[in-house]
Write an enzyme that holds these catalytic residues in place. Structure first.
Site, PDB file in Angstrom:
ATOM      1  N   LYS A  13       0.768  -1.114   0.092  1.00  0.00           N
ATOM      2  CA  LYS A  13      -0.096   0.041  -0.079  1.00  0.00           C
ATOM      3  C   LYS A  13       0.767   1.183  -0.065  1.00  0.00           C
ATOM      4  O   LYS A  13       0.581   2.245  -0.775  1.00  0.00           O
ATOM      5  CB  LYS A  13      -0.973  -0.076   1.361  1.00  0.00           C
ATOM      6  N   ARG A  88     -10.064   0.681   8.616  1.00  0.00           N
ATOM      7  CA  ARG A  88      -9.574  -0.450   8.847  1.00  0.00           C
ATOM      8  C   ARG A  88     -10.650  -1.280   9.505  1.00  0.00           C
ATOM      9  O   ARG A  88     -10.466  -2.416   9.843  1.00  0.00           O
ATOM     10  CB  ARG A  88      -8.261  -0.545   9.660  1.00  0.00           C
ATOM     11  N   ARG A 171      -0.669  -8.642  13.815  1.00  0.00           N
ATOM     12  CA  ARG A 171      -1.154  -7.607  12.759  1.00  0.00           C
ATOM     13  C   ARG A 171      -1.713  -8.244  11.593  1.00  0.00           C
ATOM     14  O   ARG A 171      -3.109  -7.833  11.261  1.00  0.00           O
ATOM     15  CB  ARG A 171       0.066  -6.721  12.148  1.00  0.00           C
TER      16      ARG A 171
HETATM   17  P1  AMP Z   1       0.328   0.959   9.175  1.00  0.00           P
HETATM   18  O1  AMP Z   1       1.510   1.978   9.051  1.00  0.00           O
HETATM   19  O2  AMP Z   1      -0.941   1.623   8.449  1.00  0.00           O
HETATM   20  O3  AMP Z   1       0.680  -0.282   9.021  1.00  0.00           O
HETATM   21  O4  AMP Z   1      -0.173   1.304  10.816  1.00  0.00           O
HETATM   22  C1  AMP Z   1       0.748   0.776  11.637  1.00  0.00           C
HETATM   23  C2  AMP Z   1      -0.212   0.695  12.952  1.00  0.00           C
HETATM   24  O5  AMP Z   1      -1.114   1.741  13.378  1.00  0.00           O
HETATM   25  C3  AMP Z   1      -1.368  -0.539  12.880  1.00  0.00           C
HETATM   26  O6  AMP Z   1      -0.822  -1.716  13.048  1.00  0.00           O
HETATM   27  C4  AMP Z   1      -2.126   0.066  13.902  1.00  0.00           C
HETATM   28  O7  AMP Z   1      -1.942  -0.091  15.204  1.00  0.00           O
HETATM   29  C5  AMP Z   1      -2.306   1.518  13.934  1.00  0.00           C
HETATM   30  N1  AMP Z   1      -2.989   1.973  13.002  1.00  0.00           N
HETATM   31  C6  AMP Z   1      -2.810   2.714  11.733  1.00  0.00           C
HETATM   32  N2  AMP Z   1      -4.097   3.102  11.096  1.00  0.00           N
HETATM   33  C7  AMP Z   1      -5.001   2.561  11.833  1.00  0.00           C
HETATM   34  C8  AMP Z   1      -6.718   2.700  11.567  1.00  0.00           C
HETATM   35  N3  AMP Z   1      -7.046   3.084  10.632  1.00  0.00           N
HETATM   36  N4  AMP Z   1      -7.269   1.997  12.704  1.00  0.00           N
HETATM   37  C9  AMP Z   1      -6.566   1.406  13.817  1.00  0.00           C
HETATM   38  N5  AMP Z   1      -5.319   1.497  14.004  1.00  0.00           N
HETATM   39  C10 AMP Z   1      -4.343   1.934  13.087  1.00  0.00           C
END
Ligand code: AMP
Length: 215
Positions: A13, A88, A171
């Site tokens: 992504k 999410r 995750r």
């Molecule tokens: P990412 O960089 O998008 O993989 O996000 C890293 C972490 O941030 C995720 O594993 C969640 O703990 C938190 N996170 C990011 N976006 C969201 C979201 N939309 N809802 C809930 N937690 C989020």
């Protein structure tokens, strides 16, 4: 054009978002980046988010919805948005629909990048991130020009805490339980564009850019 990128961690992504920003008139909305900045800045929000993120769990819906609502205030009407890592959960998707409608916008396309669990584990295990500008590399698939250094800003690359092997499975589990149902949610609305992410970022980008140019 407002687009959502859907897919498990390491589906590609972030790379897809960077290339779309380069080639289309769109702004990047990554809740992961926003939360990491809050942690770095030591804000109250960062203090709540850090233990959850470190454990590979999702941050509560009301918190991320609030972040996006605030972020949307500063977005010019004429430019598109790439939502990367948001929504999410179905509750976040419903909130996003309302937030966008209230500013006269709507989602035009939801790109769902599909990869297997094995690929997720392999890709995240080798992932290297720049703590300064958020650029992402991979030890073997997409190495930086100078080992351990960010190509763009020269900072020392790190392995994010939540990219450590023991966190990856959690995750992915959260993705299956909470985020996968979004594919059905957007399919019902006729917005879903599924793409096979196994071949890597270039293939995915070719399919998505063709789709966006023809819409
Ligand atoms: P990412 O960089 O998008 O993989 O996000 C890293 C972490 O941030 C995720 O594993 C969640 O703990 C938190 N996170 C990011 N976006 C969201 C979201 N939309 N809802 C809930 N937690 C989020």
């Amino acid at each position: 054009m407002d687009i959502i990128l859907l897919g498990p961690p390491a589906a590609g992504k972030g790379t897809l978002a960077q290339w779309l920003i380069r080639d289309f008139d769109v702004i990047h909305a990554s809740t992961g980046d926003m939360l990491r900045k809050a942690i770095k800045d030591g804000t109250e929000l960062g203090k709540i988010a850090k233990p959850l993120m470190d454990a590979g769990k999702l941050v509560p819906d009301n918190i991320v919805n609030g972040i996006i609502q605030e972020w949307l205030r500063g977005i010019p009407a004429g430019r598109g948005i790439i939502f990367d890592g948001f929504p999410r959960t179905v509750a976040q998707a419903e909130a996003l629909d309302e937030m966008l409608a209230s500013v006269g916008r709507q989602i035009d396309c939801v790109v769902s990048i599909q990869v297997t669990e094995e690929i997720v584990v392999e890709r995240i295990g080798g992932r290297l991130s720049c703590p300064r500008d958020g650029s992402v590399y991979h030890a073997t698939n997409y190495p930086p020009k100078i080992a351990g250094k960010c190509d763009k800003c020269g900072a020392d690359l790190i392995q994010r805490d939540d990219d450590k092997p023991e966190k990856i499975i959690e995750r992915y589990k959260q993705y299956l339980e909470k985020t996968m149902p979004l594919a059905g949610y957007y399919d019902q609305k006729g917005l879903l564009f599924p793409v096979d992410g196994r071949g890597g970022s270039e293939e995915v980008y070719a399919m998505v850019s063709r789709k966006l140019r023809s819409s």
